[in-house]
Write a protein that holds these residues in place. Sequence first.
Motif, PDB file in Angstrom:
ATOM      1  N   ILE A   2       0.855  -1.181   0.000  1.00 50.78           N
ATOM      2  CA  ILE A   2       0.000   0.000   0.000  1.00 50.78           C
ATOM      3  C   ILE A   2       0.894   1.235   0.000  1.00 50.78           C
ATOM      4  CG2 ILE A   2      -1.781   1.302   1.218  1.00 50.78           C
ATOM      5  CD1 ILE A   2      -2.775  -1.271   2.426  1.00 50.78           C
ATOM      6  N   SER A   3       0.720   2.082  -0.991  1.00 48.02           N
ATOM      7  CA  SER A   3       1.555   3.282  -1.094  1.00 48.02           C
ATOM      8  C   SER A   3       1.226   4.286   0.014  1.00 48.02           C
ATOM      9  CB  SER A   3       1.340   3.954  -2.456  1.00 48.02           C
ATOM     10  OG  SER A   3       0.077   4.609  -2.487  1.00 48.02           O
ATOM     11  N   GLY A   4       2.131   5.219   0.212  1.00 47.66           N
ATOM     12  CA  GLY A   4       1.904   6.288   1.177  1.00 47.66           C
ATOM     13  C   GLY A   4       0.686   7.124   0.822  1.00 47.66           C
ATOM     14  N   HIS A   5       0.492   7.392  -0.478  1.00 48.72           N
ATOM     15  CA  HIS A   5      -0.692   8.146  -0.923  1.00 48.72           C
ATOM     16  C   HIS A   5      -1.981   7.412  -0.560  1.00 48.72           C
ATOM     17  CE1 HIS A   5       1.351  11.302  -3.079  1.00 48.72           C
ATOM     18  NE2 HIS A   5       2.051  10.419  -3.777  1.00 48.72           N
ATOM     19  N   ALA A   6      -1.975   6.102  -0.766  1.00 49.39           N
ATOM     20  CA  ALA A   6      -3.174   5.311  -0.468  1.00 49.39           C
ATOM     21  C   ALA A   6      -3.460   5.316   1.031  1.00 49.39           C
ATOM     22  CB  ALA A   6      -3.009   3.889  -0.988  1.00 49.39           C
ATOM     23  N   LYS A   7      -2.422   5.174   1.857  1.00 55.40           N
ATOM     24  CA  LYS A   7      -2.618   5.198   3.312  1.00 55.40           C
ATOM     25  C   LYS A   7      -3.190   6.536   3.758  1.00 55.40           C
ATOM     26  CE  LYS A   7       0.970   1.823   4.343  1.00 55.40           C
ATOM     27  NZ  LYS A   7       2.288   1.564   4.952  1.00 55.40           N
ATOM     28  N   GLU A   8      -2.623   7.622   3.258  1.00 56.79           N
ATOM     29  CA  GLU A   8      -3.130   8.962   3.609  1.00 56.79           C
ATOM     30  C   GLU A   8      -4.557   9.152   3.110  1.00 56.79           C
ATOM     31  OE1 GLU A   8      -0.257  11.600   1.902  1.00 56.79           O
ATOM     32  OE2 GLU A   8       1.300  11.018   3.336  1.00 56.79           O
ATOM     33  N   SER A   9      -4.852   8.641   1.939  1.00 59.96           N
ATOM     34  CA  SER A   9      -6.200   8.755   1.366  1.00 59.96           C
ATOM     35  C   SER A   9      -7.216   8.016   2.217  1.00 59.96           C
ATOM     36  CB  SER A   9      -6.227   8.219  -0.066  1.00 59.96           C
ATOM     37  OG  SER A   9      -5.448   9.033  -0.918  1.00 59.96           O
ATOM     38  N   ILE A  10      -6.875   6.809   2.634  1.00 60.18           N
ATOM     39  CA  ILE A  10      -7.788   6.022   3.475  1.00 60.18           C
ATOM     40  C   ILE A  10      -8.048   6.758   4.781  1.00 60.18           C
ATOM     41  CG2 ILE A  10      -7.986   3.883   4.808  1.00 60.18           C
ATOM     42  CD1 ILE A  10      -6.486   2.517   2.398  1.00 60.18           C
ATOM     43  N   GLU A  11      -7.018   7.347   5.356  1.00 59.82           N
ATOM     44  CA  GLU A  11      -7.197   8.097   6.602  1.00 59.82           C
ATOM     45  C   GLU A  11      -8.102   9.311   6.393  1.00 59.82           C
ATOM     46  OE1 GLU A  11      -4.087  10.645   8.765  1.00 59.82           O
ATOM     47  OE2 GLU A  11      -4.224   8.801   9.982  1.00 59.82           O
ATOM     48  N   ASP A 129      -1.724  -4.999   5.635  1.00 59.98           N
ATOM     49  CA  ASP A 129      -0.747  -4.097   5.040  1.00 59.98           C
ATOM     50  C   ASP A 129      -0.867  -2.702   5.637  1.00 59.98           C
ATOM     51  OD1 ASP A 129       0.453  -5.786   2.765  1.00 59.98           O
ATOM     52  OD2 ASP A 129      -1.710  -6.067   2.527  1.00 59.98           O
ATOM     53  N   LEU A 130      -1.998  -2.432   6.243  1.00 59.82           N
ATOM     54  CA  LEU A 130      -2.231  -1.172   6.945  1.00 59.82           C
ATOM     55  C   LEU A 130      -3.048  -1.485   8.186  1.00 59.82           C
ATOM     56  CD1 LEU A 130      -2.381   1.949   7.280  1.00 59.82           C
ATOM     57  CD2 LEU A 130      -4.377   1.897   5.771  1.00 59.82           C
ATOM     58  N   LEU A 131      -2.569  -1.033   9.325  1.00 59.96           N
ATOM     59  CA  LEU A 131      -3.295  -1.164  10.582  1.00 59.96           C
ATOM     60  C   LEU A 131      -3.117   0.154  11.323  1.00 59.96           C
ATOM     61  CD1 LEU A 131      -4.950  -3.091  12.366  1.00 59.96           C
ATOM     62  CD2 LEU A 131      -2.801  -3.800  13.432  1.00 59.96           C
ATOM     63  N   ALA A 132      -4.208   0.878  11.491  1.00 60.47           N
ATOM     64  CA  ALA A 132      -4.152   2.193  12.122  1.00 60.47           C
ATOM     65  C   ALA A 132      -5.269   2.323  13.147  1.00 60.47           C
ATOM     66  CB  ALA A 132      -4.289   3.301  11.072  1.00 60.47           C
ATOM     67  N   LEU A 156      -1.565  -1.345  -4.039  1.00 58.45           N
ATOM     68  CA  LEU A 156      -2.676  -0.406  -3.849  1.00 58.45           C
ATOM     69  C   LEU A 156      -2.110   1.004  -3.835  1.00 58.45           C
ATOM     70  CD1 LEU A 156      -5.755  -0.447  -3.259  1.00 58.45           C
ATOM     71  CD2 LEU A 156      -5.181  -0.497  -0.851  1.00 58.45           C
ATOM     72  N   ASP A 157      -2.477   1.789  -4.854  1.00 62.00           N
ATOM     73  CA  ASP A 157      -1.987   3.158  -4.946  1.00 62.00           C
ATOM     74  C   ASP A 157      -3.084   4.033  -5.541  1.00 62.00           C
ATOM     75  OD1 ASP A 157      -0.321   5.386  -4.878  1.00 62.00           O
ATOM     76  OD2 ASP A 157       0.556   4.937  -6.841  1.00 62.00           O
ATOM     77  N   PHE A 158      -3.524   5.015  -4.777  1.00 62.87           N
ATOM     78  CA  PHE A 158      -4.473   6.008  -5.267  1.00 62.87           C
ATOM     79  C   PHE A 158      -4.339   7.236  -4.384  1.00 62.87           C
ATOM     80  CE2 PHE A 158      -6.715   3.988  -1.871  1.00 62.87           C
ATOM     81  CZ  PHE A 158      -7.633   4.890  -1.369  1.00 62.87           C
ATOM     82  N   ASP A 159      -4.786   8.363  -4.890  1.00 58.96           N
ATOM     83  CA  ASP A 159      -4.722   9.617  -4.144  1.00 58.96           C
ATOM     84  C   ASP A 159      -6.111  10.244  -4.190  1.00 58.96           C
ATOM     85  OD1 ASP A 159      -3.811  11.771  -2.698  1.00 58.96           O
ATOM     86  OD2 ASP A 159      -2.578  12.602  -4.302  1.00 58.96           O
ATOM     87  N   ALA A 160      -6.862  10.038  -3.117  1.00 56.60           N
ATOM     88  CA  ALA A 160      -8.253  10.493  -3.067  1.00 56.60           C
ATOM     89  C   ALA A 160      -8.325  11.987  -2.818  1.00 56.60           C
ATOM     90  CB  ALA A 160      -9.008   9.756  -1.979  1.00 56.60           C
ATOM     91  N   GLU A 161      -9.189  12.624  -3.568  1.00 61.34           N
ATOM     92  CA  GLU A 161      -9.509  14.030  -3.325  1.00 61.34           C
ATOM     93  C   GLU A 161     -10.739  14.035  -2.439  1.00 61.34           C
ATOM     94  OE1 GLU A 161      -9.732  16.514  -6.783  1.00 61.34           O
ATOM     95  OE2 GLU A 161      -8.191  15.341  -7.798  1.00 61.34           O
ATOM     96  N   VAL A 162     -10.531  14.339  -1.173  1.00 62.33           N
ATOM     97  CA  VAL A 162     -11.611  14.304  -0.200  1.00 62.33           C
ATOM     98  C   VAL A 162     -11.966  15.733   0.180  1.00 62.33           C
ATOM     99  CG1 VAL A 162     -12.322  13.488   2.075  1.00 62.33           C
ATOM    100  CG2 VAL A 162     -10.811  12.092   0.675  1.00 62.33           C
ATOM    101  N   SER A 163     -13.199  16.123  -0.152  1.00 62.72           N
ATOM    102  CA  SER A 163     -13.646  17.473   0.201  1.00 62.72           C
ATOM    103  C   SER A 163     -14.328  17.436   1.554  1.00 62.72           C
ATOM    104  CB  SER A 163     -14.610  18.011  -0.851  1.00 62.72           C
ATOM    105  OG  SER A 163     -15.831  17.314  -0.780  1.00 62.72           O
ATOM    106  N   GLU A 164     -14.328  18.551   2.230  1.00 66.95           N
ATOM    107  CA  GLU A 164     -15.002  18.654   3.519  1.00 66.95           C
ATOM    108  C   GLU A 164     -16.478  18.998   3.351  1.00 66.95           C
ATOM    109  OE1 GLU A 164     -13.809  17.901   6.550  1.00 66.95           O
ATOM    110  OE2 GLU A 164     -12.043  17.211   5.466  1.00 66.95           O
TER     111      GLU A 164
END
Length: 175
Positions: A2-11, A129-132, A156-164
């Motif tokens: 899981i890429s860093g972008h994907a981890k940040e996106s999931i969070e 692969d990710l446990l947070a 797994l690599d994606f960069d989600a654009e998450v709006s508030e």
Amino acid sequence: MISGHAKESIERIFFKAAKSRLTMSASDVCEIVPGAQAVPAANVVVLTISGMVFRLLLILQFDENDSTRDYFIKDAVEREFREVFLETCNLCCGAVNQELIEYFPDLGMSTPYVLDARCMSYVTALKPDLLASYAVTINGTVALGATICVCAHAPLDFDAEVSEAEDSGGELELF
């Protein structure tokens, strides 16, 4: 896997879902502290989002104490706490699912189920692969724990654009 972008996106996706779906009113304050040890809890609600390349478990830890029970059933006194709480957890997971479906079109989501919190010690057996883990506090009185466990079956690599911005996640659409 899981890429860093994907981890940040999931969070980011989880934070947005928790703030919009775990709260009972738009004026409620939901604070999420990443990396914190989960709150002591008697039970957990487990929800799963599965696709071709990953399985995501959203695990919400709770204790059915007075402040938690009062918060979630204040407007639904004729309903049982577990019914309202499981529905709320399902809406939160559904909001995560709706964000992820933008990047992974073939996702399925489980119904929520409750387990004893002692099962948390076995999550690592899934070899994620990710446990947070996160501490979630609503209005300073309701304490929940949240754990995201992702098992990837492929890179797994994606960069989600998450709006508030407020979305309509979890609502039924009629055609």
